[in-house]
Design an enzyme around this catalytic site. Sequence first.
Site, PDB file in Angstrom:
ATOM      1  N   LYS A  10      -2.301  20.160  35.506  1.00  0.00           N
ATOM      2  CA  LYS A  10      -3.192  18.717  35.775  1.00  0.00           C
ATOM      3  C   LYS A  10      -4.714  19.262  35.115  1.00  0.00           C
ATOM      4  CE  LYS A  10      -6.601  20.273  39.109  1.00  0.00           C
ATOM      5  NZ  LYS A  10      -7.929  20.691  38.761  1.00  0.00           N
ATOM      6  N   ASP A 140      -3.842  18.204  45.275  1.00  0.00           N
ATOM      7  CA  ASP A 140      -3.789  18.316  44.042  1.00  0.00           C
ATOM      8  C   ASP A 140      -2.395  17.523  43.902  1.00  0.00           C
ATOM      9  OD1 ASP A 140      -6.361  18.273  42.702  1.00  0.00           O
ATOM     10  OD2 ASP A 140      -6.210  20.390  42.834  1.00  0.00           O
TER      11      ASP A 140
HETATM   12  O1  C5P Z   1      -6.612  20.477  48.999  1.00  0.00           O
HETATM   13  P1  C5P Z   1      -6.760  21.879  47.814  1.00  0.00           P
HETATM   14  O2  C5P Z   1      -6.330  22.660  49.563  1.00  0.00           O
HETATM   15  O3  C5P Z   1      -6.460  22.216  46.825  1.00  0.00           O
HETATM   16  O4  C5P Z   1      -8.345  22.811  48.308  1.00  0.00           O
HETATM   17  C1  C5P Z   1      -8.602  24.186  48.049  1.00  0.00           C
HETATM   18  C2  C5P Z   1      -9.764  23.570  48.223  1.00  0.00           C
HETATM   19  O5  C5P Z   1     -11.063  22.875  47.800  1.00  0.00           O
HETATM   20  C3  C5P Z   1     -10.410  23.109  50.121  1.00  0.00           C
HETATM   21  O6  C5P Z   1     -10.254  24.391  51.301  1.00  0.00           O
HETATM   22  C4  C5P Z   1     -12.065  23.512  49.514  1.00  0.00           C
HETATM   23  O7  C5P Z   1     -12.470  23.997  50.359  1.00  0.00           O
HETATM   24  C5  C5P Z   1     -12.252  22.899  48.183  1.00  0.00           C
HETATM   25  N1  C5P Z   1     -11.764  21.013  47.745  1.00  0.00           N
HETATM   26  C6  C5P Z   1     -13.454  20.178  48.331  1.00  0.00           C
HETATM   27  N2  C5P Z   1     -13.102  18.803  48.661  1.00  0.00           N
HETATM   28  C7  C5P Z   1     -11.807  18.147  47.662  1.00  0.00           C
HETATM   29  C8  C5P Z   1     -10.477  19.476  47.259  1.00  0.00           C
HETATM   30  C9  C5P Z   1     -10.626  20.390  47.453  1.00  0.00           C
HETATM   31  O8  C5P Z   1     -14.280  20.790  49.338  1.00  0.00           O
HETATM   32  N3  C5P Z   1     -11.753  17.542  47.108  1.00  0.00           N
END
Ligand code: C5P
Length: 298
Positions: A10, A140
């Site tokens: 993406k 995502d």
């Molecule tokens: O959701 P995911 O595991 O992909 O997110 C990885 C990191 O990115 C999270 O631990 C966080 O620190 C940051 N993040 C965030 N806000 C979001 C998506 C991700 O702060 N909306």
Amino acid sequence: MTVTVRAPAKINLHLGVGPGRPDGYHQLATVYQAIGVYDDVTATAADTWSVTVTVAGDLDVSDVPLDEHNIAIRAGRELCAHHGVDLCARLDIAKSIPVAGGLAGGSADAAAALVALDRLWDLRTPDDDLLAIAGRLGSDVPFALVGGTAYGTGRGELVEPVTDRGEWWWVVVPNAAGLSTAAVYAQYDALGLGEHLRAPEGLFTALADARPEALAAELHNDLEPAALQLRPDLLETRAEITQSGGFAALLSGSGPTWLALADGAEHARDIATELGRTHPVVLCAPGPVAGAHVVTYA
Ligand code: C5P
């Protein structure tokens, strides 16, 4: 029996980041597009969980865990928990999506694993349940299931389709050294940039009108200043993209991959040839493309 599912990378055509939330995530207003760079996950019934990762070309996958921490296995365990079953599988991941590149490669693997295991075990999980499980695995992951072009809210896990009449071409310029998403968000907080979120209406119009110049003017990523502070070397690539004739240089998600918007496939190839003089890996990819889908079932 084996099932192979393909899931796309993406990019974020708009990445609006609000202030941090109590749960540590950030509220997002983002427009995702799935592009033609894919990982394939093959699921095979087995008595224990295992995962392998193979790559075509030069991709560095040394940071991808080969144990229970791999997001594809976590996806399998979440699917089992949802159905109250205790099953295992072998997951073979064929990677083409750069790791830690801001292209959601891990999320693609999780989405592909969910669909592959659902088919392998004939669980017939309703779409809404699959999306909910995906949202628990990562912000995502739901988008990797639906693909196309979509508006993402919440922490990015709530997705709804967006009208997109374009056949866009992107030049994708990965960087050898990955960037941690969490580190970029932390730097964003340190910069104190968290603003009031708005829906990117101009971008929605440009997508519906399918005009690259209009789309180029609407591309935006709130995380770019934070990523550039952590990695000032990325400025040079941005300048190269601008000089190469790309319509716009856009940082993909939390970076470090850069994107150039091209005026069709031929233009994309010209830009890629130019950037290929200084970058070992440059990809041309169309968008939007489909989300996670079965490619072989045998
Ligand atoms: O959701 P995911 O595991 O992909 O997110 C990885 C990191 O990115 C999270 O631990 C966080 O620190 C940051 N993040 C965030 N806000 C979001 C998506 C991700 O702060 N909306």
